[in-house]
Design a protein around this motif. Structure first.
Motif, PDB file in Angstrom:
ATOM      1  N   VAL A 153      49.315  40.561  39.801  1.00 22.95           N
ATOM      2  CA  VAL A 153      48.760  39.640  40.871  1.00 22.95           C
ATOM      3  C   VAL A 153      49.779  39.850  42.004  1.00 22.95           C
ATOM      4  O   VAL A 153      50.892  40.411  41.950  1.00 22.95           O
ATOM      5  CB  VAL A 153      48.783  38.229  40.296  1.00 22.95           C
ATOM      6  CG1 VAL A 153      47.704  38.185  39.005  1.00 22.95           C
ATOM      7  CG2 VAL A 153      50.026  37.866  39.739  1.00 22.95           C
ATOM      8  N   ASN A 154      49.165  39.003  43.192  1.00 20.30           N
ATOM      9  CA  ASN A 154      50.134  38.763  44.321  1.00 20.30           C
ATOM     10  C   ASN A 154      51.345  38.194  43.944  1.00 20.30           C
ATOM     11  O   ASN A 154      51.356  37.224  43.098  1.00 20.30           O
ATOM     12  CB  ASN A 154      49.033  38.270  45.538  1.00 20.30           C
ATOM     13  CG  ASN A 154      49.749  38.640  46.683  1.00 20.30           C
ATOM     14  OD1 ASN A 154      50.854  38.401  47.140  1.00 20.30           O
ATOM     15  ND2 ASN A 154      48.718  39.464  47.567  1.00 20.30           N
TER      16      ASN A 154
ATOM     17  N   GLY B   6      40.385  43.476  40.087  1.00 18.98           N
ATOM     18  CA  GLY B   6      40.056  44.896  40.918  1.00 18.98           C
ATOM     19  C   GLY B   6      40.464  46.295  40.183  1.00 18.98           C
ATOM     20  O   GLY B   6      41.574  46.166  39.540  1.00 18.98           O
ATOM     21  N   GLY B   7      39.614  47.213  40.445  1.00 18.14           N
ATOM     22  CA  GLY B   7      40.082  48.480  39.913  1.00 18.14           C
ATOM     23  C   GLY B   7      39.538  49.805  40.649  1.00 18.14           C
ATOM     24  O   GLY B   7      38.799  49.441  41.754  1.00 18.14           O
ATOM     25  N   SER B   8      39.871  50.738  40.405  1.00 18.01           N
ATOM     26  CA  SER B   8      39.554  51.993  40.974  1.00 18.01           C
ATOM     27  C   SER B   8      38.234  52.481  40.185  1.00 18.01           C
ATOM     28  O   SER B   8      38.112  53.359  39.219  1.00 18.01           O
ATOM     29  CB  SER B   8      40.667  53.281  40.846  1.00 18.01           C
ATOM     30  OG  SER B   8      39.918  54.200  41.503  1.00 18.01           O
TER      31      SER B   8
ATOM     32  N   GLN C 237      42.069  49.809  46.511  1.00 14.46           N
ATOM     33  CA  GLN C 237      42.199  48.601  45.408  1.00 14.46           C
ATOM     34  C   GLN C 237      43.704  47.912  45.736  1.00 14.46           C
ATOM     35  O   GLN C 237      43.570  46.574  45.731  1.00 14.46           O
ATOM     36  CB  GLN C 237      42.474  49.288  44.244  1.00 14.46           C
ATOM     37  CG  GLN C 237      43.044  48.525  43.022  1.00 14.46           C
ATOM     38  CD  GLN C 237      43.371  49.230  41.698  1.00 14.46           C
ATOM     39  OE1 GLN C 237      43.465  50.557  41.992  1.00 14.46           O
ATOM     40  NE2 GLN C 237      43.583  48.549  40.730  1.00 14.46           N
ATOM     41  N   MET C 238      44.542  48.547  46.358  1.00 13.09           N
ATOM     42  CA  MET C 238      45.915  47.835  46.495  1.00 13.09           C
ATOM     43  C   MET C 238      45.852  47.191  47.942  1.00 13.09           C
ATOM     44  O   MET C 238      46.404  46.026  47.779  1.00 13.09           O
ATOM     45  CB  MET C 238      46.899  48.856  46.498  1.00 13.09           C
ATOM     46  CG  MET C 238      47.216  49.760  45.148  1.00 13.09           C
ATOM     47  SD  MET C 238      47.347  48.593  43.616  1.00 13.09           S
ATOM     48  CE  MET C 238      48.647  47.620  43.918  1.00 13.09           C
ATOM     49  N   THR C 239      45.057  47.500  48.567  1.00 12.55           N
ATOM     50  CA  THR C 239      44.765  46.945  50.040  1.00 12.55           C
ATOM     51  C   THR C 239      44.135  45.458  49.692  1.00 12.55           C
ATOM     52  O   THR C 239      44.480  44.440  50.166  1.00 12.55           O
ATOM     53  CB  THR C 239      44.053  47.666  50.822  1.00 12.55           C
ATOM     54  OG1 THR C 239      44.548  48.945  51.322  1.00 12.55           O
ATOM     55  CG2 THR C 239      43.570  46.826  52.083  1.00 12.55           C
ATOM     56  N   ALA C 240      43.259  45.550  48.774  1.00 15.46           N
ATOM     57  CA  ALA C 240      42.655  44.228  48.406  1.00 15.46           C
ATOM     58  C   ALA C 240      43.462  43.277  47.543  1.00 15.46           C
ATOM     59  O   ALA C 240      43.511  42.016  47.741  1.00 15.46           O
ATOM     60  CB  ALA C 240      41.473  44.659  47.359  1.00 15.46           C
TER      61      ALA C 240
ATOM     62  N   HIS D  40      42.152  39.590  48.243  1.00 15.03           N
ATOM     63  CA  HIS D  40      40.862  39.608  48.227  1.00 15.03           C
ATOM     64  C   HIS D  40      40.310  39.464  46.570  1.00 15.03           C
ATOM     65  O   HIS D  40      39.055  39.261  46.312  1.00 15.03           O
ATOM     66  CB  HIS D  40      40.347  40.850  48.832  1.00 15.03           C
ATOM     67  CG  HIS D  40      40.611  40.852  50.399  1.00 15.03           C
ATOM     68  ND1 HIS D  40      40.170  39.756  51.121  1.00 15.03           N
ATOM     69  CD2 HIS D  40      41.503  41.726  51.139  1.00 15.03           C
ATOM     70  CE1 HIS D  40      40.876  40.012  52.483  1.00 15.03           C
ATOM     71  NE2 HIS D  40      41.293  41.273  52.363  1.00 15.03           N
ATOM     72  N   VAL D  41      41.162  39.858  45.759  1.00 12.27           N
ATOM     73  CA  VAL D  41      41.028  39.605  44.487  1.00 12.27           C
ATOM     74  C   VAL D  41      42.109  39.037  43.740  1.00 12.27           C
ATOM     75  O   VAL D  41      43.106  39.084  44.313  1.00 12.27           O
ATOM     76  CB  VAL D  41      40.746  41.247  43.692  1.00 12.27           C
ATOM     77  CG1 VAL D  41      39.321  41.811  44.073  1.00 12.27           C
ATOM     78  CG2 VAL D  41      42.064  42.210  43.973  1.00 12.27           C
ATOM     79  N   ASP D  42      41.826  38.461  42.711  1.00  7.32           N
ATOM     80  CA  ASP D  42      42.913  37.630  41.998  1.00  7.32           C
ATOM     81  C   ASP D  42      43.860  38.320  41.285  1.00  7.32           C
ATOM     82  O   ASP D  42      45.021  38.107  40.982  1.00  7.32           O
ATOM     83  CB  ASP D  42      42.347  36.631  40.827  1.00  7.32           C
ATOM     84  CG  ASP D  42      41.482  35.761  41.680  1.00  7.32           C
ATOM     85  OD1 ASP D  42      41.862  35.190  42.565  1.00  7.32           O
ATOM     86  OD2 ASP D  42      40.225  35.430  41.132  1.00  7.32           O
ATOM     87  N   ALA D  43      43.512  39.530  40.735  1.00  2.00           N
ATOM     88  CA  ALA D  43      44.328  40.396  39.981  1.00  2.00           C
ATOM     89  C   ALA D  43      44.003  41.943  39.934  1.00  2.00           C
ATOM     90  O   ALA D  43      42.726  42.175  40.478  1.00  2.00           O
ATOM     91  CB  ALA D  43      44.338  39.934  38.434  1.00  2.00           C
ATOM     92  N   VAL D  44      44.936  42.693  39.429  1.00  2.00           N
ATOM     93  CA  VAL D  44      44.389  44.356  39.283  1.00  2.00           C
ATOM     94  C   VAL D  44      45.021  44.604  38.211  1.00  2.00           C
ATOM     95  O   VAL D  44      46.165  44.535  37.587  1.00  2.00           O
ATOM     96  CB  VAL D  44      44.793  45.179  40.428  1.00  2.00           C
ATOM     97  CG1 VAL D  44      44.090  44.939  41.791  1.00  2.00           C
ATOM     98  CG2 VAL D  44      46.319  44.787  40.640  1.00  2.00           C
ATOM     99  N   PHE D  45      44.164  45.655  37.535  1.00  2.00           N
ATOM    100  CA  PHE D  45      44.704  46.833  36.627  1.00  2.00           C
ATOM    101  C   PHE D  45      45.000  47.866  37.559  1.00  2.00           C
ATOM    102  O   PHE D  45      44.156  48.425  37.840  1.00  2.00           O
ATOM    103  CB  PHE D  45      43.684  47.000  35.689  1.00  2.00           C
ATOM    104  CG  PHE D  45      44.037  46.368  34.296  1.00  2.00           C
ATOM    105  CD1 PHE D  45      45.101  46.309  33.528  1.00  2.00           C
ATOM    106  CD2 PHE D  45      42.973  45.387  33.790  1.00  2.00           C
ATOM    107  CE1 PHE D  45      45.322  45.618  32.409  1.00  2.00           C
ATOM    108  CE2 PHE D  45      43.082  44.731  32.501  1.00  2.00           C
ATOM    109  CZ  PHE D  45      44.478  44.892  31.676  1.00  2.00           C
ATOM    110  N   ALA D  46      46.293  48.004  37.791  1.00  2.00           N
ATOM    111  CA  ALA D  46      46.854  49.055  38.694  1.00  2.00           C
ATOM    112  C   ALA D  46      47.575  50.132  38.116  1.00  2.00           C
ATOM    113  O   ALA D  46      48.176  49.886  36.913  1.00  2.00           O
ATOM    114  CB  ALA D  46      47.667  48.390  39.651  1.00  2.00           C
TER     115      ALA D  46
END
Length: 322
Positions: free
Chosen positions: A135-136, A161-163, A195-198, A203-209
């Motif tokens: 998350v951020n 968010g994801g790719s 995805q990382m920009t978001a 712009h998204v709460d979390a990512v699987f990055a």
């Protein structure tokens, strides 16, 4: 007169031999791969992992193959647009494409994307990025438990968010939903860069990055957990999802592929060039420092690996649908 005839015959014989030798040398040169510029097609956005790795490899491929290497882009559909084009490319070895697992497995498994996994011939697999849930840095979610509690309270209200759709990131999100009995809103992007920009822009709460992205932006993100067997070296304080009770191990693996019917000689030449790069200790150290996990699988090993991963994801996809 007789001597003149013999002399003429000798001259003709020598001339014929010279022509034959020149023709043979010319034919041999034409048969030797490669004899002209090659194109390395990146199927994701510029700035993403596939692009950065292609740029890293470019000069080494030029040295090994003796020809110019041009990096080009065919972007869209989480790689699907490029892989569809791959299957329609002239199978001569002069154009090769970035490939990702499990993307090339999951996409045709879930919908008609214009290509089939078996239409892509892997040359080599050279890099892996384990997935981390992040998350951020200023997010109210401090732990995995916080994120899951919010998702339980507001089903679909937490965005991850994801790719791409039907990618490893998407599958990881679906697996966590099923194992934790929650519902997220998955937001697909055309690659890891947007995805990382978001996530950085809130712009998204979390990512699987991908692990390298988490290393690049470690000061701006909070890693909640890694989907790995062991804790990831760059984030020793971040637990694994297994430690949190979720049996998940997920990564994105990268390589290059060519169309069916590409000559075996061309595949072998490309394979050798890519393995020379992937086995280079300096490049392996660069990868590890950046958060990648180096791989070194040639054509045959990559074929078997894709078969193995296909079987695993087929079973997994079926279990998630239930």
């Amino acid at each position: 007169m007789k001597n003149r005839c013999y002399s003429l015959r000798n001259v003709l014989a020598i001339a014929f031999l010279c022509v034959a030798m020149l023709w043979t040398a010319s034919a041999s040169a034409e048969d030797k791969f490669p004899t002209k510029q090659l194109t390395y097609v990146v199927t994701f956005d510029p700035g993403g992992q596939s692009d950065r790795e292609a740029r890293r490899q470019q000069k080494y491929l030029h040295q090994s193959l003796g020809q110019q290497i041009v990096v080009d882009y065919v972007v869209g559909g989480g790689g699907a647009v490029g892989w569809k084009e791959l299957t329609r490319t002239k199978p001569d070895g002069y154009t090769f494409y970035t490939i990702n697992t499990p993307h090339i497995i999951l996409q045709p498994m879930q919908q008609n994307v214009g290509y089939k996994t078996e239409q892509i011939v892997p040359v080599a697999m050279f890099q892996s990025t384990p997935l981390g849930l992040a998350v951020n840095a200023d997010s109210p979610f401090k732990t995995v438990d916080d994120l899951l509690a919010a998702a339980k309270k507001d089903p679909g209200g937490v965005t991850i968010g994801g790719s791409a759709a039907f990618s490893g990131h998407h599958m990881a999100t679906l697996r966590l939903e099923k194992l934790a009995d929650v519902h997220f809103s998955y937001v697909p992007f055309t690659g890891s860069a947007p995805q990382m920009t978001a996530i950085l822009g809130g712009h998204v709460d979390a990512v699987f990055a991908n692990s390298d992205d988490l290393v690049r932006f470690k000061d701006k993100l909070r890693v909640l957990a890694f989907s790995t067997e062991q804790r990831f070296p760059h984030f020793p304080d971040a637990p694994t999802l297994k430690e949190k009770g979720f049996n998940m191990v997920d990564s994105i693996d990268r390589g290059v592929g060519v169309p069916l019917n590409t000559p075996a000689e061309a595949i072998a030449t490309l394979e050798k060039a890519f393995l020379e790069i992937s086995n280079n200790p300096d490049i392996q150290k660069e990868m590890r420092d950046q958060g990648f996990v180096p791989l070194s699988m040639g054509h045959a090993a990559s074929v078997e690996y894709i078969k193995k991963v296909t079987a695993e994801y087929t079973e997994l996809a079926n279990s998630i649908k239930k």
